[in-house]
Design a protein around this motif. Structure first.
Motif, short mmCIF file in Angstrom:
data_model
loop_
_atom_site.label_atom_id
_atom_site.label_comp_id
_atom_site.label_asym_id
_atom_site.label_seq_id
_atom_site.Cartn_x
_atom_site.Cartn_y
_atom_site.Cartn_z
N CYS A 23 -25.36 6.28 1.60
CA CYS A 23 -24.60 5.34 1.82
C CYS A 23 -25.30 4.62 3.11
O CYS A 23 -25.57 5.03 4.16
N LEU A 24 -25.36 3.03 3.04
CA LEU A 24 -25.87 2.30 4.02
C LEU A 24 -24.65 1.78 4.68
O LEU A 24 -23.97 0.89 4.05
N ASP A 25 -24.73 2.15 5.95
CA ASP A 25 -23.63 1.33 6.63
C ASP A 25 -24.23 0.01 6.85
O ASP A 25 -24.95 -0.27 8.15
N GLU A 26 -23.49 -1.00 6.22
CA GLU A 26 -24.19 -2.43 6.24
C GLU A 26 -23.83 -3.04 7.68
O GLU A 26 -24.86 -3.94 8.24
N ARG A 27 -22.84 -2.87 8.30
CA ARG A 27 -22.60 -3.54 9.56
C ARG A 27 -23.55 -2.95 10.61
O ARG A 27 -24.16 -3.52 11.27
N TRP A 30 -27.02 -4.59 10.19
CA TRP A 30 -27.13 -5.72 10.61
C TRP A 30 -27.27 -5.77 12.10
O TRP A 30 -27.96 -6.34 12.61
N GLU A 31 -26.29 -4.90 12.82
CA GLU A 31 -26.43 -4.84 14.17
C GLU A 31 -27.92 -4.53 14.56
O GLU A 31 -28.31 -4.91 15.90
N PHE A 41 -31.72 -8.57 7.41
CA PHE A 41 -30.41 -8.07 7.05
C PHE A 41 -29.93 -8.96 5.85
O PHE A 41 -28.75 -9.19 5.54
N THR A 42 -30.66 -9.62 5.37
CA THR A 42 -30.44 -10.67 4.09
C THR A 42 -30.15 -9.63 2.90
O THR A 42 -30.31 -8.49 2.85
N GLU A 47 -30.72 -4.49 -0.35
CA GLU A 47 -31.01 -3.63 -1.51
C GLU A 47 -32.13 -2.88 -1.35
O GLU A 47 -32.36 -1.95 -2.05
N ARG A 48 -33.24 -3.52 -0.83
CA ARG A 48 -34.48 -2.73 -0.61
C ARG A 48 -34.13 -1.37 0.11
O ARG A 48 -34.78 -0.41 0.06
N ALA A 49 -33.13 -1.60 1.25
CA ALA A 49 -32.95 -0.41 2.05
C ALA A 49 -32.14 0.67 1.29
O ALA A 49 -32.51 1.83 1.59
N ARG A 50 -31.61 0.30 0.42
CA ARG A 50 -30.66 1.11 -0.60
C ARG A 50 -31.76 1.80 -1.30
O ARG A 50 -31.37 2.90 -1.58
#
Length: 50
Positions: A23-27, A30-31, A41-42, A47-50
């Motif tokens: 699970c990627l903590d998107e917030r 981004w920080e 963070f686009t 998607e690549r990070a996932r």
């Protein structure tokens, strides 16, 4: 000095349990990106990070 080649298959086997969904903590992602002045963070980068 000679370097040892990276065995990616071995590395994945050691550090990745494919039965567990990551699970990627998107917030937080981004920080972290913003703190380094990165624009990674686009939606494409998420998607690549996932």
């Amino acid at each position: 000095m000679h370097t040892v080649p990276i065995n990616y298959a071995r590395r994945r086997a050691m550090f990745a349990d494919e039965s567990v969904e990551l699970c990627l903590d998107e917030r937080r992602h981004w920080e972290i990106c913003r703190s380094f002045g990165s624009r990674q963070f686009t939606p494409v980068h998420r998607e690549r990070a996932r």
